[in-house]
Design a protein around this motif. Structure first.
Motif, PDB file in Angstrom:
ATOM      1  N   GLU A  84       0.841  -1.213   0.000  1.00 15.61           N
ATOM      2  CA  GLU A  84       0.000   0.000   0.000  1.00 15.61           C
ATOM      3  C   GLU A  84       0.871   1.256   0.000  1.00 15.61           C
ATOM      4  OE1 GLU A  84      -3.850  -1.886   2.387  1.00 15.61           O
ATOM      5  OE2 GLU A  84      -2.245  -0.918   3.518  1.00 15.61           O
ATOM      6  N   LEU A  85       1.990   1.199   0.706  1.00 19.96           N
ATOM      7  CA  LEU A  85       2.879   2.362   0.756  1.00 19.96           C
ATOM      8  C   LEU A  85       3.299   2.765  -0.656  1.00 19.96           C
ATOM      9  CD1 LEU A  85       4.773   4.297   2.411  1.00 19.96           C
ATOM     10  CD2 LEU A  85       6.493   2.499   2.299  1.00 19.96           C
ATOM     11  N   TRP A  86       3.617   1.759  -1.488  1.00 17.90           N
ATOM     12  CA  TRP A  86       4.084   2.063  -2.848  1.00 17.90           C
ATOM     13  C   TRP A  86       2.916   2.333  -3.791  1.00 17.90           C
ATOM     14  CZ3 TRP A  86       8.738   3.728  -3.609  1.00 17.90           C
ATOM     15  CH2 TRP A  86       9.709   3.419  -2.645  1.00 17.90           C
ATOM     16  N   GLU A  87       1.857   1.513  -3.658  1.00 20.72           N
ATOM     17  CA  GLU A  87       0.748   1.662  -4.614  1.00 20.72           C
ATOM     18  C   GLU A  87      -0.072   2.924  -4.366  1.00 20.72           C
ATOM     19  OE1 GLU A  87      -1.212  -2.078  -4.219  1.00 20.72           O
ATOM     20  OE2 GLU A  87       0.501  -3.118  -5.129  1.00 20.72           O
ATOM     21  N   GLU A  88      -0.289   3.241  -3.078  1.00 23.07           N
ATOM     22  CA  GLU A  88      -1.188   4.367  -2.782  1.00 23.07           C
ATOM     23  C   GLU A  88      -0.459   5.653  -2.405  1.00 23.07           C
ATOM     24  OE1 GLU A  88      -4.136   3.093   0.083  1.00 23.07           O
ATOM     25  OE2 GLU A  88      -4.252   1.144  -0.930  1.00 23.07           O
ATOM     26  N   TYR A  89       0.771   5.521  -1.909  1.00 21.61           N
ATOM     27  CA  TYR A  89       1.463   6.727  -1.418  1.00 21.61           C
ATOM     28  C   TYR A  89       2.803   6.955  -2.111  1.00 21.61           C
ATOM     29  CZ  TYR A  89      -1.998   6.218   2.327  1.00 21.61           C
ATOM     30  OH  TYR A  89      -3.160   6.090   3.028  1.00 21.61           O
ATOM     31  N   ASP A  90       3.071   6.198  -3.151  1.00 21.24           N
ATOM     32  CA  ASP A  90       4.288   6.373  -3.940  1.00 21.24           C
ATOM     33  C   ASP A  90       5.565   6.314  -3.079  1.00 21.24           C
ATOM     34  OD1 ASP A  90       5.314   6.560  -6.438  1.00 21.24           O
ATOM     35  OD2 ASP A  90       5.367   8.761  -6.479  1.00 21.24           O
ATOM     36  N   GLY A  91       5.525   5.510  -2.053  1.00 20.07           N
ATOM     37  CA  GLY A  91       6.717   5.328  -1.206  1.00 20.07           C
ATOM     38  C   GLY A  91       6.891   6.390  -0.131  1.00 20.07           C
TER      39      GLY A  91
END
Ligand code: NAP
Length: 417
Positions: free
Chosen positions: A258-265
């Motif tokens: 979710e960190l990468w998919e929704e918040y771009d890291g």
């Protein structure tokens, strides 16, 4: 309150735990086990420092000596008297030095027994770098991690049978004939152990780790496991860990995906990232990507190995503190063992036991005393006043005995207070 062979101090009051709240007087009675081997050196040294920090912050500790290991054998003719277990349970907060466990034959670990009897399910081991402490790595201050190690399950649960006994033969036959695991266990003498990992044990440990991360503004909780190989034990730990995070902390945690998919890291400030790593990879990540790890939740054996390895990065076993926690219970203890070859030589480093006392004080809400202890230890070491273990790794410096080092820390407490 009376015990068979324990002297209860006349001054001092009991710490109590009611309706989920710990209530700590300014002059608590605290049970202490000095421990075996070097416990006789580091126990009294730590006591001196803890007394000074308590007094400097307007309090006092009434110590109550309780016994386990060699000291208990002398007094009670047994290793872990009921007196000791009840005194710790009754007083809620205690500190212990290391206890010797014979390898192979002989009695089972008293440490494991004590943690199990008191159901202290979380062994918490912070690893942070103190200024001036020599380290084998280039950037030791990147390490600021707290390991939550499950304390009551895993291959440490003590369910094992010795080679050559009827019991081991029965277990082998059951596994092969009833459960169909043929061609796995070699012929000839065999010892067999069982590795229980429960949903209950996993979830209460992971809950503590996530709560700690939230309360202390930590970025992530990493579930460390070997679930690729031990799918139904360590793999289940990982799955139950994620399940607990979603069920109870769904609004304040996110997964790495979710960190990468929704918040771009970019981690949102109000969320803790829950991720997982396979244990062997984790041991190298601790060295290569130290700063990526914050709070660790893992099982008993992984936690034991990992926290010693992490401890080495910030100065070794002489520095590494720990504490066991249960429901309204804290038993602080250093990570190191009883190092019998140095016993009674007034030589080893008491910092691990002193900083374990700091953890205990923090649990009691004495954060100012805890900070004073940390600052005084850091000042002592950065001025080059160290015991043999750190002295052999630095240029110059004053090599001090255990008791002299403790006196220096006390002096620095007085200066800083
Ligand atoms: P250990 O007692 O931790 O000692 C291993 C080495 O670590 C020592 O030889 C020393 O290294 C260094 N060390 C440990 N404590 C130190 C200190 N305070 N200051 C400076 N250096 C320190 O491990 P062990 O020899 O494997 O175990 C001895 C016994 O302790 C065993 O019976 C084991 O079961 C028991 N144990 C108890 C606990 C516990 O009570 N919680 C934990 C672990 C082990 P150098 O030789 O390089 O100076």
């Amino acid at each position: 309150m009376s015990y068979d062979q324990i002297e209860v101090p006349e001054d001092g009051e009991k710490i109590t735990f009611e309706d989920g709240e710990l209530s700590v007087p300014d002059n608590p009675i605290i049970p202490i086990i000095h421990g075996d081997g070097i416990g006789t050196d580091v126990g009294p040294a730590a006591q001196k420092v803890l007394d000074a920090a308590a007094e400097a912050t307007g309090r006092s500790v009434s110590w109550m000596r309780v016994y386990a290991g060699a000291s208990a054998r002398d007094k009670y003719d047994e290793n872990l008297p009921e007196d000791t277990v009840s005194a710790i349970r009754d007083h809620r907060v205690a500190i212990k030095g290391p206890l010797t466990t014979p390898v192979g034959a002989g009695f089972r670990s008293l440490n494991v027994a004590l943690r199990k009897k008191l159901d202290m399910y979380a062994n918490v081991r912070p690893t942070y770098h103190l200024d001036g402490v020599p380290s084998p790595v280039k950037n030791p201050s990147a390490m600021d991690m707290v390991t939550f190690r499950e304390n009551t399950e895993d291959v440490y649960a003590g369910i094992e049978w010795e080679a050559g006994t009827d019991e081991v033969q029965q277990v082998k036959e059951f596994v092969e004939e009833e459960m169909g695991a043929t061609g796995v266990i070699h012929d000839g003498p065999v010892g067999i152990g069982i590795k229980p990992i429960t949903e209950f044990g996993t979830k209460r440990l992971v809950r503590e780790a996530i709560e700690y991360a939230l309360e202390n503004d930590r970025d992530s909780v990493t579930l460390v496991h070997k679930g690729n190989i031990m799918k139904f034990t360590e793999g289940a730990f990982r799955d139950w860990g994620y399940e607990l995070a979603a069920e109870e902390f769904g609004d304040v945690t996110i997964t790495e995906d979710e960190l990468w998919e929704e918040y771009d890291g970019e981690k949102p400030e109000d969320k803790v990232v829950v991720k997982d790593r396979i244990a062997d990879n984790m041991l190298q990540q601790l060295l290569t990507r130290t700063a990526d790890y914050d709070v660790i939740a893992t099982m008993n054996l992984n936690g034991d190995y990992m926290s010693d390895a992490a401890g080495a990065q910030i100065g070794g076993l002489g520095i590494a503190p720990g504490a066991n926690f249960g429901e309204g219970l804290c038993l602080a203890e250093p990570v190191h063992g009883s190092a019998p070859k140095y016993a009674g030589e007034d030589k080893v480093n008491p910092t691990a036991m002193i900083l374990s006392g700091r953890l205990m004080f923090e649990y009691m809400g004495w954060k100012d005393a805890g900070q004073l202890i940390r600052d005084a230890v850091e000042k002592t070491i950065s001025e080059g006043d160290v015991t043999y273990d750190l002295h052999r790794q630095i240029e110059g410096g004053n090599k001090l005995a255990t008791s002299e080092y403790a006196d220096k820390v006390v002096e620095n407490i007085h200066e800083l207070a």
